[in-house]
Each structure stands twice: as C-alpha cells, then as structure tokens.
Write a protein that holds these residues in place. Structure first.
Motif, PDB file in Angstrom:
ATOM      1  N   TYR A  54       5.566  -6.535 -32.827  1.00 47.76           N
ATOM      2  CA  TYR A  54       5.926  -5.115 -32.886  1.00 47.76           C
ATOM      3  C   TYR A  54       4.865  -4.397 -33.693  1.00 47.76           C
ATOM      4  N   HIS A  55       4.214  -3.418 -33.038  1.00 42.03           N
ATOM      5  CA  HIS A  55       3.127  -2.694 -33.681  1.00 42.03           C
ATOM      6  C   HIS A  55       3.570  -1.332 -34.212  1.00 42.03           C
ATOM      7  N   THR A  58      10.129   0.633 -33.430  1.00 42.70           N
ATOM      8  CA  THR A  58      10.722   0.981 -32.127  1.00 42.70           C
ATOM      9  C   THR A  58      12.020   1.770 -32.279  1.00 42.70           C
ATOM     10  N   ARG A  83       5.652  -0.181 -25.764  1.00 43.45           N
ATOM     11  CA  ARG A  83       5.421  -1.423 -26.509  1.00 43.45           C
ATOM     12  C   ARG A  83       4.628  -2.422 -25.665  1.00 43.45           C
ATOM     13  N   SER A  87       1.102  -3.726 -26.672  1.00 45.77           N
ATOM     14  CA  SER A  87       0.944  -5.173 -26.839  1.00 45.77           C
ATOM     15  C   SER A  87      -0.205  -5.699 -25.990  1.00 45.77           C
TER      16      SER A  87
END
Length: 231
Positions: A54-55, A58, A83, A87
C-alpha cells in the motif's frame, strides 16, 4: 512531481462526473507509467529495503471520494484501480533497483575482487622485483667479467706494445750501428782518396817545378849563347 498527488488531483477535478470509465483509468495508468519511466531515467538506481503493498492511505482516499459525491462502490473501484496502477508503476520503477542485501553482496564481491587483484598485483610486483634483482645481479656479474677481460686485454696489449718497442729499439740500434759503420767506411774511403789526391797534386807540383827549372835553365843558356854571339 508526486504521482499520487497528480492522480488524486485528476480524480478530484472530475468529482462531478458520476462514473469514471475504463478509458480514463487506462489513460491515467499510461500517464503514471510514463512518469515513472521519466523518473527512472532521471534518478539513478538506489538500494531499497522493501516495497509496501500500500503506497497511500486507501481508507482516507475512499472517504474523500465519498465526500466528493461518489458512491461506496465507485470509490472502492477507483481506489482499487488507482492502487493497481500505482502498484504496477512502482513495480516497474523498482525493477532496476536492488535490495540492500544485494548491494552489500555486490560491494562485498567487489571488495573481494579488489583484494584478490591487490594480492595479485603485490605478488606480481614481488616477482618482478625478484626477477629484476636477479637480472641486475646477472648484469653486474657480466659487467665484472667484462672488466676483468678488458683488464687482461689491456695488460696483453701493453705487453705486446712493450715487446714491439723493445724490438723496434733493437732494430733501430742495429740500423744505427750499421749506418755508423758505413759512415766510418765512407769517411775512411774519402780520406784515402783525399790523401791520394794530395799525393798526385804534390807530384804534379814537383813535375811543374822541374819543368819550370828546366825551362829557366834552357832560357838562361840561350840568353848566354846570344850574348856570346853579340860579342
């Protein structure tokens, strides 16, 4: 430029649109991939520890989309697509990166190679020094042999020159003695000839004197005879 902020602003600016189509998601995905490729070309590869799945947050992103008028399903779909895009972009961006363990392993390999190379260079230098020293000793030995040979040649040449000088002196003395003998013989012959010439001159003088006396006597006799005739 931060890709997350850019994508978020893009989606928020479209908050009045009831549904984001797949074409828009595809365009955003391509945009993120292009931006990530630009980053890869600008920034060098750096070691990374790990990449989180997870950047971004969310949950907050879904709440923000719902606050902008999207439904729960639309917000989750947008979040899932975003996402996935991020990703994939991060995966593409981290393909050229290495982990810290790999970097340390590579650095260790380089250090080992450098140490091995240094050992080989030192060994080669030592061998070269040994070979050079042996070659130097051999050259010194050859130089000493050449010096000894040169001294012997000089001594032999000097002896030959002395012998030649002695022989030449003896020959010159013999020639001088022969010349002196010849000169003495010539002097004796000249003196003998001079003595003979003197004897001949004395005899000639005596003959001339006799001739003169005879001539004077004859002339006197003729003169007396002439005087007698005149009387």
């Amino acid at each position: 430029m931060n890709p997350l902020r850019h994508v978020s602003n893009t989606f928020i600016s479209r908050s009045k649109t009831p549904l984001i189509t797949s074409n828009i998601l595809t365009q955003q995905k391509q945009l993120l991939v292009q931006q990530q490729q630009q980053w890869n070309s600008i920034f060098p590869l750096v070691p990374i520890r790990c990449i989180s799945s997870y950047h971004f947050d969310t949950f907050k992103f879904v709440e923000r989309l719902e606050a902008e008028g999207f439904s729960r399903e639309q917000s989750e779909a947008i979040m899932a697509s975003l996402r996935e895009v991020i990703s994939e972009s991060m995966t593409d961006a981290t393909k050229g990166m290495v982990t810290k363990a790999e970097q340390e392993k590579t650095v260790y390999t380089y250090k080992v190679d450098f140490a091995h190379l240094k050992s080989e260079i030192q060994l080669l230098e030592k061998n070269d020094f040994t070979v050079m020293k042996a070659e130097n000793d051999r050259l010194l030995g050859e130089v000493e042999k050449l010096r000894q040979k040169l001294r012997e040649e000089i001594t032999r040449s000097q002896a030959n020159v002395r012998l030649d000088l002695h022989l030449e002196k003896g020959r010159i003395r013999d020639e001088a003695s022969a010349q002196e003998i010849k000169i003495k013989e010539t002097d004796t012959r000249i003196e003998s000839e001079i003595a003979g010439l003197r004897t001949q001159m004395e005899a000639i003088k005596f003959q001339i004197l006799q001739y003169m006396i005879g001539t004077i006597t004859g002339a006197g006799a003729l003169f007396l005879a002439y005087l007698r005739m005149l009387r």
